[in-house]
Design a protein around this motif. Structure first.
Motif, mmCIF file in Angstrom:
data_model
loop_
_atom_site.group_PDB
_atom_site.id
_atom_site.type_symbol
_atom_site.label_atom_id
_atom_site.label_comp_id
_atom_site.label_asym_id
_atom_site.label_seq_id
_atom_site.Cartn_x
_atom_site.Cartn_y
_atom_site.Cartn_z
ATOM 1 N N GLN A 1 25.276 -25.990 -9.828
ATOM 2 C CA GLN A 1 24.979 -26.175 -11.425
ATOM 3 C C GLN A 1 25.163 -24.563 -12.110
ATOM 4 O O GLN A 1 25.511 -24.678 -13.206
ATOM 5 N N GLN B 1 23.258 -27.381 -14.889
ATOM 6 C CA GLN B 1 24.143 -26.786 -15.737
ATOM 7 C C GLN B 1 23.594 -26.987 -17.230
ATOM 8 O O GLN B 1 23.373 -26.044 -18.006
ATOM 9 N N ALA C 1 20.561 -27.249 -18.208
ATOM 10 C CA ALA C 1 19.184 -26.568 -18.538
ATOM 11 C C ALA C 1 18.257 -27.358 -19.466
ATOM 12 O O ALA C 1 17.447 -26.607 -19.938
ATOM 13 N N TYR D 1 15.429 -22.713 -15.752
ATOM 14 C CA TYR D 1 15.915 -24.098 -16.532
ATOM 15 C C TYR D 1 17.202 -24.682 -15.613
ATOM 16 O O TYR D 1 17.495 -25.855 -15.565
ATOM 17 N N ASN D 2 18.172 -23.496 -15.006
ATOM 18 C CA ASN D 2 19.342 -23.976 -14.469
ATOM 19 C C ASN D 2 18.964 -24.563 -12.910
ATOM 20 O O ASN D 2 19.588 -25.488 -12.443
ATOM 21 N N ASN E 1 22.144 -17.858 -22.937
ATOM 22 C CA ASN E 1 22.109 -18.872 -22.034
ATOM 23 C C ASN E 1 20.486 -19.149 -21.677
ATOM 24 O O ASN E 1 19.670 -18.387 -22.276
ATOM 25 N N SER F 1 24.365 -20.498 -12.938
ATOM 26 C CA SER F 1 23.668 -19.987 -13.993
ATOM 27 C C SER F 1 24.173 -19.926 -15.284
ATOM 28 O O SER F 1 24.506 -18.999 -15.966
ATOM 29 N N GLY F 2 24.097 -21.170 -15.781
ATOM 30 C CA GLY F 2 24.597 -21.359 -17.208
ATOM 31 C C GLY F 2 26.037 -21.040 -17.429
ATOM 32 O O GLY F 2 27.118 -21.663 -16.728
#
Lengths: 464, 298
Positions: free
Chosen positions: A119, A211, A213, A205-206, A200, A121-122
């Motif tokens: 996933q 991804q 979030a 949330y990630n 981001n 970090s954004g």
């Protein structure tokens, strides 16, 4: 046509007054009605004449000229048509979003110590890129329902990001929503990327939802707003639960459910706040990810079990005199705890000769947590600046029988972010963001992002 | 049946079953008008103050809680509250106050709106499709709106319908006398050229015969920039304005700047009830507005 109800009313009144009306009375009534008729016709003619006069005046001199009449002439003024953003019935808006990003080249971004779902970090695309373009349609369907659809358009792909209906006519504080929607858990979860205060999402949330979030759900949402002077809202959801941390499954019944409570109020005229507690339960069948075995070789893990997520959120907003236009400050913070309970099967799908050449199934039991806090200050109508700090804790990761086969790192991912943005109007914004990202063990990534967000069409809503 | 259940619920939750009709007014002027008509038959919650820009309010939790408990929303309409009221109304879970229901009242529907845009184009700023929504500063509009409001209050609260009608009639006769007085007092303002911060005073200008010669905002909702202000200042040579007007919630910087350079007074007008210490009610609002304008003339 105007006179008809009048005649009826007059006759009614007359019949009430005198049971046995004489001919003389009737004649008097008739003449009265004729009189009224004449007087109304005259007044209508006078009005028409005045309207024509006014129109001529406006044409002659466009400069605003005050009417000279001293006191109002009370005529039943034609009601202006009800117009608003829904003048076209369907409110349509389009969000344009894109960016330039400068960061380290890391092939498979993950968050160390957390489920390696890839996933990351954004944001992970370097250089210039276009975020998905969001197309929003919304309108009242009938007096009972309202509908909204959000299509996310990207190259060769249209995704139904949201598509739901919402009740308008149940009353008693009840709100019912069905379809595909962003779950009401937490604070940020319901917000779209263009509503975020940073380019981001917070790391948590990630870690929680991948991804994207945000936890989106195909299901049914029930909310109840208590009839109290303080905002007190309860929510419950059931749904398919196909998105991470759940997996899609072919079964009857619900794959996920959620419950939450929100409380909020004003403190004086300048401060307002909201806080909440949310719970999300999802289940997974063969949730797959790549792990590393004790010899450093790739191994596949399949998780079967349940995931429970708790989120606590708090938002506080301040504006001088409660007027956010010129200056305002917003603080928000969220904290989560997540527990996976079930079993993990370790396999060697790729045949690299790892420790799980014969599949091994063992307990899988984790308890992980994390939080973020951020503050954004708008110091002029155009400029805002903000700081955010993220920290996660990989916590307990119990692998059971697979502890001898797989390695898991204990790590505390951290990230610090600063941003400044400029808005020409409510509809356009450009943002510069810097982050020092330590979400992957051994890597310190200095990230720069320049982002734009533009919205066309119907006026967006100012969600708290 | 539904009403009975709601009442029982309210009692059960420890709230007195309020005898007064709860009304949610979006802006102070409608709160004041409802009080004039309803007296002690209504209990009014006002969502904003005179120091807040009604365009820029957020759907705060406290507003949702109030909308949930009200029986009548009194809004301006014409997109003034487009950024927050639709969300508050929808998420309130209150079926009676949805658009099109008797519990939803839009004042702008009962008056003739000015400056209705010919083309809807955001390059012209945050234009309001229905026309200029700042209708409260023509006192004659309040008679039409008050009339419709009294009828609506009577529909929602039939036992008190006569009281609302009487309340309106008492208000209307007092108000008409006040209008005559204001028009007499304001006679020297006729034809006076003025600059305004935002198109907030269109209806006031139409009523009193003030001549708006320019707005400090280059486009509606766009903050005044130095280039545009310099342009306005240059125009002072050919078409001099006598004063520059702003509301209580608008920043004083731009109007003070242009006032200083042009040597004309910058006049803050209360704009709505509560905008100045003297504007404590609707009468005070117009008394003080005219007093401040006349003072600006000297």
């Amino acid at each position: 046509m105007l006179h008809k109800p009048f005649v009826v009313a007059a006759l009614l009144a007359a019949s009430c007054g005198a049971q046995a009306a004489s001919d003389a009375d009737l004649a008097a009534i008739r003449s009265q009605i004729d009189e009224m008729k004449r007087s109304y016709e005259q007044r209508i003619a006078a009005l028409e004449q005045r309207l024509a006069q006014a129109e001529a005046d406006v044409k002659a001199k466009p400069a605003p000229q005050a009417e000279a009449r001293p006191v109002v002439a009370e005529t039943s003024a034609p009601a202006a048509p009800a117009t608003s953003a829904s003048a076209f019935n369907t409110e349509i808006s389009l969000i344009l979003q894109g960016q330039y990003a400068q960061m380290k080249d890391v092939p498979d971004r993950t968050i160390t110590g957390f489920w390696p779902g890839g996933q990351g970090s954004g944001v992970s695309t370097r250089g210039f890129s276009l975020d998905h373009t969001e197309l929003v349609f919304a309108a009242g369907i009938d007096p009972y329902w309202r509908g909204q659809a959000i299509l996310a358009v990207q190259d060769n792909e249209v995704e139904v990001e949201e598509a739901w209906f919402q009740s308008l006519a149940i009353g008693h504080g009840v709100g019912l929503r069905g379809g595909r929607y962003r779950s009401g858990i937490g604070y940020l979860n319901e917000q779209h990327t263009h509503q975020w205060d940073f380019a981001n999402a917070p790391l948590m949330y990630n870690a929680l939802f991948g991804q994207e979030a945000s936890f989106r759900e195909d299901g049914l949402q029930f909310k109840w707003l208590a009839p109290t002077p303080v905002f007190l809202e309860f929510g419950a959801e059931v749904g398919r639960g196909a998105n991470f941390p759940g997996t899609d499954s072919n079964k009857n019944g619900a794959g996920a459910w959620a419950a939450y409570v929100h409380v909020g109020d004003d403190l004086g005229v300048a401060n307002s706040w909201r806080t909440g507690l949310s719970y999300l339960k999802t289940s997974s069948g063969d949730r797959e990810a790549d792990f590393v075995d004790i010899n450093g070789l790739q191994a596949q893990g399949l998780f079967n079990g349940d995931t429970a997520t708790w989120i606590a959120d708090f938002v506080w907003k301040w504006a001088p005199n409660g007027n956010p236009k010129y200056q305002n400050f917003k603080f928000q913070s969220e904290y989560f705890v997540r527990q996976d309970k079930g079993d993990l099967t370790c396999t060697d799908n790729a045949g690299v000769g790892n420790a799980c050449a014969t599949p091994v199934t063992g307990d899988y039991d984790t308890r992980q947590s994390g939080w973020y806090a951020q503050g954004v200050f708008q110091f002029t109508p155009e400029w805002r600046a903000g700081l955010r700090y993220d920290q996660l804790d990989s916590g307990r990761q119990n692998l059971g029988a697979n502890a001898v086969n797989l390695t898991l790192e204990d790590y505390r991912p951290k990230r610090a972010t600063a941003m400044v943005d400029y808005s020409w109007s409510e509809f356009s914004r450009v943002r510069l963001q810097y982050a020092q990202d330590k979400s992957m063990a051994g890597i310190t990534d200095n990230q720069w992002i320049v982002q734009y967000i533009m919205s066309l069409g119907a006026h967006g809503v100012h969600k708290f | 049946m539904i009403r009975l259940m709601t009442m029982l619920l309210l009692v059960a939750m420890g709230f007195p079953a309020a005898a007064a009709l709860p009304v949610f007014a979006t802006v102070p002027e409608w709160g004041a008008l409802v009080r004039e008509i309803g007296g002690d038959k209504v209990s009014v919650f006002v969502a904003t103050t005179a120091l807040q820009d009604p365009h820029r309010i957020e759907a705060r939790p406290s507003l949702l809680a109030q909308a949930r408990r009200t029986q009548l929303v009194v809004a301006t309409g014409a997109d003034l509250e487009a950024g927050w009221l639709p969300l508050v109304v929808r998420d309130s879970g209150n079926a009676g106050i949805q658009r099109g229901q008797p519990g939803y009242f839009e004042a702008a529907r009962y008056v003739t709106l000015l400056d209705v845009p010919v083309a809807l184009d955001r390059t012209q700023g945050d234009v309001h499709a229905a026309g200029n929504p700042h209708i409260q500063l023509d006192p004659r509009n309040l008679l039409k709106i008050g009339d419709a409001l009294a009828t609506r209050l009577g529909e929602l609260d039939p036992p008190n319908a006569a009281a609302y009608r009487a309340g309106y009639q008492a208000f209307a006769s007092k108000w008409q006398a006040a209008i005559a007085r204001w028009e007499k007092d304001a006679a020297p303002l006729r034809g006076v050229p003025v600059l305004v911060h935002h198109a907030s005073f269109l209806y006031l200008a139409r009523w009193l015969g003030l001549k708006e010669t320019g707005t400090l905002e280059p486009k509606p909702g766009v903050e005044p920039g130095s280039g545009h202000l310099s342009g306005l200042l240059a125009r002072q040579q050919s078409a001099p304005a006598r004063m520059v007007l702003r509301t209580a919630y608008q920043s004083d910087g731009p109007s003070m700047w242009i006032a200083g350079k042009a040597g004309i007074p910058a006049v803050m007008l209360p704009f709505t009830v509560g905008g100045s210490p003297e504007a404590g009610d609707l009468y005070g609002l117009f008394d003080d507005t005219i007093r401040r304008l006349l003072k600006g003339l000297n």
